[in-house]
Write an enzyme that holds these catalytic residues in place. Sequence first.
Site, PDB file in Angstrom:
ATOM      1  N   HIS A 130      43.761  35.607  31.857  1.00 45.24           N
ATOM      2  CA  HIS A 130      42.793  36.681  32.079  1.00 45.24           C
ATOM      3  C   HIS A 130      41.859  36.492  33.265  1.00 45.24           C
ATOM      4  O   HIS A 130      41.046  37.369  33.550  1.00 45.24           O
ATOM      5  CB  HIS A 130      41.964  36.911  30.802  1.00 45.24           C
ATOM      6  CG  HIS A 130      41.148  35.711  30.380  1.00 45.24           C
ATOM      7  ND1 HIS A 130      40.164  35.814  29.424  1.00 45.24           N
ATOM      8  CD2 HIS A 130      41.169  34.403  30.755  1.00 45.24           C
ATOM      9  CE1 HIS A 130      39.611  34.626  29.219  1.00 45.24           C
ATOM     10  NE2 HIS A 130      40.217  33.756  30.020  1.00 45.24           N
ATOM     11  N   HIS A 131      41.928  35.344  33.951  1.00 49.75           N
ATOM     12  CA  HIS A 131      41.012  35.116  35.065  1.00 49.75           C
ATOM     13  C   HIS A 131      41.575  35.551  36.418  1.00 49.75           C
ATOM     14  O   HIS A 131      40.803  35.669  37.386  1.00 49.75           O
ATOM     15  CB  HIS A 131      40.642  33.635  35.164  1.00 49.75           C
ATOM     16  CG  HIS A 131      39.803  33.130  34.032  1.00 49.75           C
ATOM     17  ND1 HIS A 131      38.626  33.737  33.649  1.00 49.75           N
ATOM     18  CD2 HIS A 131      39.981  32.079  33.189  1.00 49.75           C
ATOM     19  CE1 HIS A 131      38.110  33.070  32.619  1.00 49.75           C
ATOM     20  NE2 HIS A 131      38.912  32.070  32.333  1.00 49.75           N
ATOM     21  N   ALA A 132      42.872  35.736  36.530  1.00 44.18           N
ATOM     22  CA  ALA A 132      43.451  36.060  37.832  1.00 44.18           C
ATOM     23  C   ALA A 132      42.874  37.366  38.369  1.00 44.18           C
ATOM     24  O   ALA A 132      42.779  38.365  37.650  1.00 44.18           O
ATOM     25  CB  ALA A 132      44.966  36.165  37.730  1.00 44.18           C
ATOM     26  N   HIS A 170      34.646  34.121  29.747  1.00 50.24           N
ATOM     27  CA  HIS A 170      34.600  35.557  29.993  1.00 50.24           C
ATOM     28  C   HIS A 170      35.934  36.058  30.555  1.00 50.24           C
ATOM     29  O   HIS A 170      36.502  35.449  31.462  1.00 50.24           O
ATOM     30  CB  HIS A 170      33.472  35.850  30.993  1.00 50.24           C
ATOM     31  CG  HIS A 170      33.375  37.284  31.384  1.00 50.24           C
ATOM     32  ND1 HIS A 170      33.196  37.690  32.699  1.00 50.24           N
ATOM     33  CD2 HIS A 170      33.437  38.425  30.647  1.00 50.24           C
ATOM     34  CE1 HIS A 170      33.139  39.010  32.743  1.00 50.24           C
ATOM     35  NE2 HIS A 170      33.281  39.474  31.512  1.00 50.24           N
ATOM     36  N   ASP A 172      36.990  37.833  32.862  1.00 50.58           N
ATOM     37  CA  ASP A 172      36.496  38.457  34.083  1.00 50.58           C
ATOM     38  C   ASP A 172      37.559  39.202  34.876  1.00 50.58           C
ATOM     39  O   ASP A 172      37.294  40.263  35.448  1.00 50.58           O
ATOM     40  CB  ASP A 172      35.811  37.418  34.975  1.00 50.58           C
ATOM     41  CG  ASP A 172      36.710  36.241  35.343  1.00 50.58           C
ATOM     42  OD1 ASP A 172      37.711  35.997  34.644  1.00 50.58           O
ATOM     43  OD2 ASP A 172      36.399  35.538  36.332  1.00 50.58           O
TER      44      ASP A 172
END
Length: 386
Positions: A130-132, A170, A172
Amino acid sequence: MSGDLRVYWDEKLLSYDFGPTHPLNPVRVDLTMRLARALGVLDHTEVAGFTSAGDGLISLVHDRGYMEAVKTAGHALKPDFRYGLGTADNPIFEGMHEASALVVGASVAAARAVWDGEVPHAANIAGGLHHAMPDAAAGFCVYNDPAVAIAWLLEHGAHRVAYVDVDVHHGDGVQKAFYDDPRVLTISLHESPRTLFPGTGFPHETGAEGTAVNVALPPGTGDRAWMRAFQGVVPQLLEAFRPQVLVTQQGCDTHVQDPLAHLSLSIDGQRAIYAELHRLAHETAGGRWVLTGGGGYELVRVVPRAWTHLLAEASGRPLAPQTACPEDWRAYALERTGEIAPKAMTDGFQVEVQTWGEGFDPANPIDQAILATRKAVFPEHGLLPV
């Protein structure tokens, strides 16, 4: 509650591998699938293959220039720091694009199966990266498979998709992908950005029409307080938004033994979270549930048990907490990692679910965090913040 879960799996997913010293070791996924098989979870679940994501699919979220940089770096084995490639978090590995495209392919296959009505629930336990960002790797994530899956749903007619992220960090990258798109409600419950990567996820980050929702929890938050925060925000927003599909990211690095964060949940608390997400998928999204893995860096004691509970819950056949971990699985874990695996699927805790409004304490940091989020976004959804 019905299950009907399809799990998208191929051992090639284990090729998403930053090396033996990196925290995101694929052994955690291997051990999860082996434990789920050993406990019979997959006996009542369809395990399906899938195709790798092509460039057109990945480009629903990611810039073409970035994709070319990933391909080049993974073949030449040279860093490209312009795109976050070759850092300590995201070191270069051979075939990086191909491995990352496999992860995206599995998550999109899960979204497609749910949207087309083939199954109500579908999972990619190796997903949840989920951070990419659209133009950069970040936080162990090269391509953002949940964001691409959501973008695929929008391309194929969905106009209300909810994403709930229970990772300690998070969500993000997913938030950024849809920050200005009111068709996507992103909800992230995470450790406070003041104490943990990536430093974002404050309540005031609200997106288009209040569709970016952030619950920033203080370090040390345990099962009861975490569930109170969840109950104080998530059900009300999902009921108001009425998504056509619920997409969830189940990072289990909220566990007290996780080495990279500071929350204090137990396996039993995480199991309770999965049951709540399952319930809400049925009550607010017509049962349409796409689920992924995520973070989790206690490779033997936490991740396999947490995600086996997740798959069991989604299949409609939850495991009893006292279920014993099979001895042959424990022997395999010892052989693979040198670590002694737990004997049971529980940490021995009873999890009480306390709803918002019961004993509200304005001096309590948890209640302050909940109230900050409710004040920031609830009015946008026609809900009272207090």
